[in-house]
Design a protein around this motif. Structure first.
Motif, short mmCIF file in Angstrom:
data_model
loop_
_atom_site.label_atom_id
_atom_site.label_comp_id
_atom_site.label_asym_id
_atom_site.label_seq_id
_atom_site.Cartn_x
_atom_site.Cartn_y
_atom_site.Cartn_z
N GLN A 287 4.96 -1.22 -2.53
CA GLN A 287 4.72 -0.05 -1.80
C GLN A 287 3.41 0.48 -1.70
O GLN A 287 2.82 0.94 -0.88
N LEU A 288 2.85 0.35 -3.03
CA LEU A 288 1.54 1.20 -3.22
C LEU A 288 0.37 0.31 -2.54
O LEU A 288 -0.47 0.76 -1.87
N LYS B 90 1.82 1.08 -12.71
CA LYS B 90 2.87 0.06 -12.30
C LYS B 90 2.26 -1.52 -12.50
O LYS B 90 3.01 -2.25 -11.80
N ALA C 13 -2.28 5.46 -8.75
CA ALA C 13 -0.96 5.23 -9.25
C ALA C 13 -0.92 3.95 -9.67
O ALA C 13 0.16 3.63 -10.42
N LEU C 14 -1.46 2.96 -9.07
CA LEU C 14 -1.71 1.52 -9.29
C LEU C 14 -1.38 1.20 -10.91
O LEU C 14 -0.50 0.36 -11.23
N THR D 133 -5.17 9.10 1.01
CA THR D 133 -3.95 8.44 0.63
C THR D 133 -4.31 7.01 0.01
O THR D 133 -3.74 6.84 -0.93
N ALA E 193 6.67 5.31 -6.08
CA ALA E 193 6.41 4.20 -5.43
C ALA E 193 6.41 2.88 -5.98
O ALA E 193 6.02 2.81 -7.27
N TYR F 212 3.63 8.86 -4.79
CA TYR F 212 2.86 7.64 -5.50
C TYR F 212 3.36 7.20 -6.58
O TYR F 212 3.38 6.18 -6.94
N GLU F 213 3.83 7.97 -7.56
CA GLU F 213 4.31 8.03 -8.72
C GLU F 213 5.72 6.95 -8.73
O GLU F 213 6.12 6.35 -9.37
N ASP G 107 -5.19 8.13 -3.99
CA ASP G 107 -3.96 8.49 -4.61
C ASP G 107 -2.95 7.39 -4.66
O ASP G 107 -2.52 7.24 -5.89
N ALA G 108 -2.83 6.48 -4.02
CA ALA G 108 -2.04 5.15 -4.10
C ALA G 108 -2.79 4.50 -5.24
O ALA G 108 -2.23 3.83 -6.25
#
Length: 159
Positions: free
Chosen positions: A47-48, A88, A84-85, A77, A43, A40-41, A80-81
Motif C-alpha cells: 500500500q505504501l 515495514k 513510513a517505509l 503524501t 498501511a 501511513y503507519e 509521509d508514505a
C-alpha cells in the motif's frame, strides 16, 4: 559568581537561545502535522509503495502540464508514505534498507526544490526535479521486488 561559572552560564543560555531560534528557521515542511500520519503507519508495504507511485505519477503529470493536482499535497503524501517505509522493511537486508533510507532522504531534499520551483513557475526545474523523484522512487521500488509483484499482479497467483 566566578568568571568560569559566568562563561558556562552564558554559553548555556546562548545554546538554549540558538536551539530555540533554529526551530523558527526550519522550513515550514519540516513539521507538517496538519493531517493524519497514522494511515501511513498502518498501511502495508504494498500500500505504501502504491501511494508513493500515485504521488510520483501526479507530480510527473503536473510537471508535464497534463494535470493540475495540488502539487504540495502530492509531495506531502509522497514524503509521509516514504518515511513510513523503513519500518515495514523487515525482510530487507541491511544494505537494501540503507539504500531505501538514502533515497528517501534525497527524495525529501529534491521535493523541497520541486516545491520551490513550482512557486517560482520554473517549468524546466519542475520537470527536472519530478524526473529525479521518479528515478529515486524506481530505486526504492527495486528494493522490494516481492511486494511490488504482489500488488501489481494480483493476489491470486500461485508461484
Amino acid at each position: 559568581m566566578n568568571t568560569s561559572k559566568m562563561r558556562t552560564a552564558l554559553a548555556l543560555s546562548l545554546m538554549v537561545f540558538y536551539s530555540g531560534a533554529q526551530s523558527f528557521a526550519e522550513p515550514k515542511n519540516a513539521d507538517h502535522d496538519g493531517h493524519d500520519h497514522s494511515k501511513y503507519e498502518k498501511a502495508t508495504l504494498p500500500q505504501l509503495l502504491e501511494i508513493m507511485e500515485e504521488s510520483v505519477e501526479e507530480l510527473t503529470s503536473i510537471a508535464s502540464g497534463k494535470a493540475s493536482h495540488d502539487a504540495e499535497a502530492s509531495i506531502e503524501t509522497l514524503i509521509d508514505a516514504a518515511q513510513a517505509l523503513p519500518s515495514k522493511s523487515n525482510a530487507l537486508e541491511e544494505k537494501q534498507i540503507l539504500r531505501v533510507k538514502s533515497a528517501i532522504g534525497s527524495m525529501q531534499t529534491i521535493a523541497m526544490k520541486l516545491e520551490t520551483a513550482l512557486h517560482q513557475n520554473s517549468l524546466s526545474e519542475v520537470e527536472k526535479y519530478a524526473g529525479q523523484i521518479g528515478k529515486l522512487f524506481a530505486l526504492v521500488e527495486a528494493q522490494y521486488p516481492e511486494a511490488t509483484h504482489q500488488e501489481h499482479e494480483g493476489h491470486d497467483h500461485n508461484h
